[in-house]
Scaffold this motif. Structure first.
Motif, short mmCIF file in Angstrom:
data_model
loop_
_atom_site.label_atom_id
_atom_site.label_comp_id
_atom_site.label_asym_id
_atom_site.label_seq_id
_atom_site.Cartn_x
_atom_site.Cartn_y
_atom_site.Cartn_z
N PHE A 9 17.14 3.00 -48.10
CA PHE A 9 16.75 1.77 -48.79
C PHE A 9 15.77 0.98 -47.93
CE2 PHE A 9 17.92 -2.84 -48.76
CZ PHE A 9 17.30 -3.21 -49.94
N GLU A 49 19.13 -6.82 -54.06
CA GLU A 49 18.11 -6.57 -55.09
C GLU A 49 17.16 -7.77 -55.21
OE1 GLU A 49 20.25 -3.55 -58.28
OE2 GLU A 49 20.40 -5.70 -58.61
N ILE A 66 9.57 -0.34 -54.68
CA ILE A 66 10.58 -1.30 -55.15
C ILE A 66 11.62 -0.60 -56.02
CG2 ILE A 66 10.95 -3.31 -56.64
CD1 ILE A 66 8.23 -4.36 -55.64
N ALA A 109 13.83 1.68 -53.88
CA ALA A 109 14.77 0.88 -53.10
C ALA A 109 15.96 0.45 -53.97
CB ALA A 109 14.06 -0.34 -52.51
N LYS A 110 15.67 -0.04 -55.15
CA LYS A 110 16.74 -0.50 -56.05
C LYS A 110 17.60 0.67 -56.54
CE LYS A 110 14.65 -4.75 -57.85
NZ LYS A 110 14.19 -5.43 -59.07
N LEU A 144 11.93 -0.46 -48.51
CA LEU A 144 11.74 -1.90 -48.40
C LEU A 144 10.64 -2.23 -47.39
CD1 LEU A 144 13.20 -4.44 -49.61
CD2 LEU A 144 14.41 -4.59 -47.43
N THR A 203 14.79 -7.71 -52.38
CA THR A 203 13.80 -6.66 -52.62
C THR A 203 12.67 -7.20 -53.49
OG1 THR A 203 15.50 -4.94 -52.43
CG2 THR A 203 13.44 -4.33 -53.53
N ASP A 204 13.02 -7.91 -54.55
CA ASP A 204 11.99 -8.52 -55.41
C ASP A 204 11.21 -9.59 -54.66
OD1 ASP A 204 12.40 -6.97 -57.68
OD2 ASP A 204 13.90 -8.34 -58.53
#
Length: 297
Positions: A212, A286, A268, A271-272, A216, A289-290
């Motif tokens: 992850f 999450e 992205i 990662a999610k 990121l 991440t955004d």
């Protein structure tokens, strides 16, 4: 149970972190000019992404985020030292950071260098304070080892050297990923891994979180490169186009701007997808991440 919003979570834990940063520097028996220089950059604002990742990881596993306050403080000190040194004339030669004069412009190059040195070394002293928190010694030692590796020659510092050596050269995407996985990605990764380690994550969970963090870190840098061309100088707090001025290879330069934006979306999503495979409360991770992928500064 109602979820805390990222904005509320950020406000609460940034406030605690910033008090801890200030308290730890103010109590030092050191020259006031050195402490002033350290605090100048620590107090210059910023998103505090790395500490927030550590806090959010603990929260995801159902633990109290403040269990990670000391390593979060240490990590932010290391990040701040890297910014002070990055801005020096011998590195990126920047006059502004977050809309303010850079440290060496206010305190001089010698004091700025020494303030960075002090933040780096003090960070590991702060990590040793974890022994007062009833945390098993093997976890403390592992956390210190992970942090030293992420910040050093095999991590951030090595990435900075590769970045400097890559200036005025034509790099490919693989070269660029190597630079930024080390220069930026390793400190993001260690923030997550220390949080997971303190939360008793399994080896499988730790491996998934490393993957992850890989996506990121690349998303973070791609967004940085996009902002360097399309961002608002007043929002970013530094001149637009500095990467071009420094003859650096960037994702838009290699992939085109449209290609860079597609690559950002891909990282992205990946990662999610990795977070969705973990049995924990992934909401804040999450949201971060955004934040990393779509931020304006």
């Amino acid at each position: 149970m109602n979820k805390i919003s990222l904005s509320a979570f950020t406000k609460d834990y940034k406030e605690v972190l910033e008090k801890e940063l200030k308290k730890n520097v103010e109590k030092l028996n050191a020259p006031s000019s050195l402490k002033d220089s350290m605090l100048y950059s620590l107090n210059a604002g910023g998103k505090r992404i790395r500490p927030l990742l550590l806090f959010a990881t603990l929260k995801a596993f159902g633990r109290d985020p403040l269990e990670g306050l000391l390593p979060a403080t240490a990590i932010e000190m290391i990040h701040t030292y890297s910014l002070i040194h990055d801005d020096l004339p011998s590195m990126d030669d920047d006059d502004l950071r977050r809309g303010l004069p850079t440290n060496h412009k206010v305190y001089g190059e010698a004091t700025a260098i020494l303030a960075g040195d002090a933040l780096l070394t003090y960070s590991f002293q702060i990590m040793t304070y974890m022994t007062n928190q009833n945390i098993p010694s093997d976890k403390i030692l592992a956390s210190i080892g992970f942090l030293a590796k992420a910040a050093g020659a095999e991590g951030m510092v090595g990435g900075q050297v590769a970045d400097i050596e890559g200036e005025s050269k034509t790099l490919n995407q693989s070269d660029l990923e190597h630079i930024h996985l080390h220069k930026t990605g390793k400190m993001l990764e260690v923030s997550i891994i220390i949080g997971a380690l303190l939360a008793d994550a399994t080896s499988t969970e730790l491996e998934t979180l490393k993957r992850f963090a890989y996506h990121l870190g690349l998303a973070f840098q791609i967004r940085d490169d996009i902002l360097d061309l399309e961002g608002d100088e007043e929002v970013i707090g530094k001149p637009i186009g500095s990467d071009t001025d420094n003859h650096k290879s960037t994702y838009p330069k290699i992939l085109t701007m449209d290609g860079a934006k597609k690559e950002l979306e891909l990282h992205i999503k990946q990662a999610k997808d990795l977070l969705s495979g973990l049995n924990f409360d992934r909401f804040l991770l999450e949201e971060i991440t955004d934040l990393i992928g779509y931020r304006n500064n």
